[in-house]
Write a protein that holds these residues in place. Structure first.
Motif, short mmCIF file in Angstrom:
data_model
loop_
_atom_site.label_atom_id
_atom_site.label_comp_id
_atom_site.label_asym_id
_atom_site.label_seq_id
_atom_site.Cartn_x
_atom_site.Cartn_y
_atom_site.Cartn_z
N GLN A 1 0.84 -1.20 0.00
CA GLN A 1 0.00 0.00 0.00
C GLN A 1 0.87 1.24 0.00
OE1 GLN A 1 -2.61 0.55 3.43
NE2 GLN A 1 -3.99 1.81 2.21
N MET A 2 0.52 2.19 -0.87
CA MET A 2 1.11 3.52 -0.82
C MET A 2 0.01 4.53 -0.53
SD MET A 2 1.95 4.37 -4.86
CE MET A 2 3.38 3.31 -4.91
N ILE A 3 0.35 5.51 0.30
CA ILE A 3 -0.60 6.57 0.66
C ILE A 3 0.11 7.91 0.48
CG2 ILE A 3 -2.02 7.60 2.47
CD1 ILE A 3 -2.18 4.86 3.79
N ALA A 4 -0.51 8.81 -0.27
CA ALA A 4 0.03 10.15 -0.46
C ALA A 4 -0.92 11.16 0.17
CB ALA A 4 0.21 10.46 -1.94
N GLY A 5 -0.37 12.06 0.98
CA GLY A 5 -1.17 13.11 1.59
C GLY A 5 -2.13 12.59 2.64
N SER A 6 -3.09 13.45 2.98
CA SER A 6 -4.11 13.13 3.97
C SER A 6 -5.25 14.10 3.79
CB SER A 6 -3.54 13.24 5.39
OG SER A 6 -3.34 14.61 5.72
N GLU A 7 -6.24 13.99 4.65
CA GLU A 7 -7.38 14.92 4.56
C GLU A 7 -6.96 16.35 4.82
OE1 GLU A 7 -8.93 14.29 9.17
OE2 GLU A 7 -10.05 13.43 7.48
N HIS A 8 -5.77 16.55 5.39
CA HIS A 8 -5.28 17.90 5.69
C HIS A 8 -4.42 18.47 4.57
CE1 HIS A 8 -6.81 17.21 9.69
NE2 HIS A 8 -6.02 16.16 9.84
#
Length: 202
Positions: free
Chosen positions: A50-57
């Motif tokens: 899994q890769m995740i970029a950024g966030s809700e912020h």
């Protein structure tokens, strides 16, 4: 002329990029033309990735996964996209069957560009590879072809399973005006990572 084990008069190219079944990486995800630079994580746990970029912020927030031999992608937010153009919250179906083994098989087709030094706060000695997707697959000759995607992959010279930097260009970046986006990794661990399929994908 004496040839080496790979049948060349020069040293054999290093091993191509390959992802381990377990790792935890941290870095930055960069979209230069949109002036976006956000936190990025890339984890693997027993072959799920899994890769995740950024966030809700942040201005962008998305995740890509290989989970139980299927490929998923889900975009929570991206500049210029209204909610009606983003995946509906109740839907996150897998795109198609795809495993870590398939991904590494693609990396194995990459061409070796050469050794390089990436300049920054510290010098990174890397091997540069380029992988590409062209359709349709046809033999050599005068045939119409379309370059769909390419990736410049920079791996540590002492370990081809440690990715340092990736520039990927193509239709998979359809939301980005220039279609090119960067991954820069600066923290590495071979411990099993945390891979979680979002609730909307279950």
């Amino acid at each position: 002329m004496r040839l080496n084990n790979c049948g060349r008069p020069h040293p054999c190219p290093p091993s191509p990029p390959r992802l381990r079944r377990n790792f935890r990486w941290r870095g930055r995800y960069i979209v230069p033309d949109l002036k976006i630079n956000v936190p990025f994580t890339w984890h693997a746990n027993n072959g799920n990735v899994q890769m995740i970029a950024g966030s809700e912020h942040h201005r962008i927030h998305f995740t890509n996964l290989i989970y139980n031999h299927h490929l998923y992608t889900y975009t929570y937010k991206w500049p210029g996209l209204q909610p009606e153009f983003l995946p509906p919250l109740e839907s996150c179906a897998p795109l198609f069957q795809f495993s870590l083994r398939d991904l590494n098989a693609f990396f194995a087709t990459s061409q070796y560009v050469g050794p390089e030094i990436l300049l920054g706060k510290i010098k990174r000695y890397v091997h540069h590879f380029r992988a590409s997707v062209v359709v349709p697959e046809l033999p050599s000759g005068f045939y119409p072809r379309l370059p769909v995607s390419s990736a410049d992959i920079y791996v540590d010279q002492s370990d081809s399973t440690q990715f340092v930097q990736v520039l990927h260009f193509g239709l998979q970046n359809i939301y980005d005006p220039s279609l090119d986006e960067w991954i820069v990794i600066n923290q590495f661990s071979n411990r099993p990572g945390r891979v979680i399929l979002p609730p909307v994908c279950t």
